[in-house]
Design an enzyme around this catalytic site. Sequence first.
Site, PDB file in Angstrom:
ATOM      1  NE  ARG A 497     -28.439  11.860  42.420  1.00  0.00           N
ATOM      2  CZ  ARG A 497     -27.801  12.080  43.556  1.00  0.00           C
ATOM      3  NH1 ARG A 497     -27.410  11.063  44.304  1.00  0.00           N
ATOM      4  NH2 ARG A 497     -27.544  13.301  43.955  1.00  0.00           N
ATOM      5  CG  ASP A 498     -36.711  13.665  42.039  1.00  0.00           C
ATOM      6  OD1 ASP A 498     -37.318  12.647  42.413  1.00  0.00           O
ATOM      7  OD2 ASP A 498     -37.071  14.816  42.352  1.00  0.00           O
ATOM      8  CG  LEU A 499     -37.615  10.367  34.785  1.00  0.00           C
ATOM      9  CD1 LEU A 499     -37.367  11.676  34.075  1.00  0.00           C
ATOM     10  CD2 LEU A 499     -37.170   9.201  33.907  1.00  0.00           C
ATOM     11  CG  ASN A 503     -39.204  16.498  38.673  1.00  0.00           C
ATOM     12  OD1 ASN A 503     -39.701  17.541  39.079  1.00  0.00           O
ATOM     13  ND2 ASN A 503     -38.436  15.742  39.423  1.00  0.00           N
ATOM     14  CB  THR A 538     -39.810  10.840  44.584  1.00  0.00           C
ATOM     15  OG1 THR A 538     -39.486  12.219  44.442  1.00  0.00           O
ATOM     16  CG2 THR A 538     -41.252  10.698  45.064  1.00  0.00           C
TER      17      THR A 538
END
Length: 691
Positions: A497-499, A503, A538
């Site tokens: 969910r936040d690739l 990260n 993001t």
Amino acid sequence: MSSAGDSLNPGDTLNSSTYIVSAKGKFALGFFQRIESATQNSYLAISEIADQSSGFNFFVWFGSRVNPIVNNSSMLTLDNKGTLKVVHQGGDPILLFSPPQPNENTVATLLDSGNFILKEVHLNGSMKQVLWQSFDYLADTLLPGMKLGVNYRTGQAWSLTSWLTELIPVPGAFTLEWDPKGLELVIKQRGVVHWKSGVLRDNQFENISPDITSMYEFNVVSNQDEQSFSFMYKNQSQKLQYWLLLSIGQLQNDVQVAIARADKCDGYNIDGGCQRWNQPVCRHHGDTLVLDRGHFVSEYDSSYYISDANLGFSDCEATCWGNCSCVAFNNLFENSTGCKFWTNISDFVANDWPYSEFVYILSTIKHSQSGKEKWIWIGTGITFAFVILACIVCYLRRKRKAVLQENKETDEETELLNLVSTDRSIDVNEVPNDRKKRPDVSIFSYECVVAATNNFSLENSSRSKLLDWKKRFNIIEGIAQGLIYLHKYSRLKVIHRDLKASNILLDESMNPKISDFGMARIFNQNELEANTTRIVGTYGYMSPEYAMEGLFSIKSDVYSFGVLMLEIVSGRRNNNFHHADHVLNLVGYAWDLWKEGEGLELIDPTIGDSCNEYQVLRCIHVSLLCVEDDAIDRPTISNMLSMLTNDSSQLPLPKKPAFSIGRKTTVANISKKELEVYTVNGLSISDMDAR
């Protein structure tokens, strides 16, 4: 052959010696006894009529499949109340349809499509509505016009079920189903998924040969009433055209060409749509059950039985495979039902004598030996790696010493090098603005960071040249492999969910590691998507269905990965990208270049000399498939990786991506701008427009 026409009217009966034949003589409906050669069982069935002389030779539907009739007393009746049923001596009636209210205006007709329908008619004989049809109750054969899927109004599921054996039509081990969420065909053995077709896109399934799919027009219906799949042949023929699910799990068409080979799926391989499933700890990749012939020399042959006539060959094979004590098996009865298992075959002698027995014997790989050789190679590799590492460390130490002596490093730089070389943690007491002490955490002072970055200079930027195209492509592959593990092979399915680029961590060998799982969600293996009102992540990397509706799935990570791949190719960040001529973000810019045949313009200039242009263009193409607006149109990560690494595979054309319009930019004074802030759980993004 005695025919009663193509219909039954109220009060009519069909006995075991008469048949209903469709108007053009393509199909016959009646009671057939020639299906099981070893028994006298009869079935109400629909058979193809190849010609008048050959009679019945291919059965496409059964009205009493689960409970065959054991005598010749059976009759199909349509009574004056509109009830359609089979009656026979010594058993309860087999009810096909009973109306909620008595209805005298009914007719049962066998159509030339092979569909047997019970219809309500007007007084003039014209059809009012279909009350019941055989196409809703599939056997092992899919005819053009038949549906796979689910009827939401009635709760009726449409799926094929194989015969138990080649001669016994009772339901067997394998089913062919339509997955309405994945939009793909699925073959299961007793509920365990063995094979998937891949998503249907542009009339093509990923795991079915284009030579086969080019013969058909596929139709998918998705509405509040039903989710269904059906097919029609592009070239109509007088010959019967169909798909057939065999008792071994193979799906083939009317010319006996294999459409799907679930019989080749062993739970380990993923070739041609095969799926993995949990295996017993005693079985290993490469172990097989091989057919052999011979006899047992001992009267006590360490065997045991399961005398269940509802078990076919595939059931016996699966049972033996799942029992660690089983080393061989065979069917118990001559009609290939029931199971016989052996726990010891030391007294089995292979031969071709006339009375020898056919037995499927477990063939195993010598795992202990191969494991020993594996560890020898691993040990050798580790030793070699230590030698190389020692040489590198020695070289770096000498070089560092020479640099210190010749260039007289500043005190700050010297302090930093000492800090790194000792690999020690600074105690929190050494750092201003003390925080709570935490074990095993390295904390660096602001002055140390300033020294490390040369006062945050833009000079630690020329190092982007070190990331040549080969390294970047390896990073792309590595991230994809990590996502495949999270989505498919992890014990728990994980949606990140936040690739995004920040990260992804790189080790000293530039191997990528996915980090920061603070926003990740764990799915059950059979869970496809979830919904939330708390949007986290993001912007710029969020898929449209997540950003707008709170829906997330593995396809959400696929979208983020597509954006990330474009960033790796271009060397630019999606959220910081501005184009002077158009209001585009990086995704929109890539789309425009690709449409115009100028995809190479996207490449980071620092890798221009090192890149494989064909490989880069393929990456851009696949990236655009990953950022498509509809989640269904995006490939899975495993499919995407296959597209990248298999140069021979043909790629579908991408559609216009989601979120391809970027934020406006102007050269107006900042004091003349309106400030609009979007906040997502503490994440603020400013969108500035000139007044």
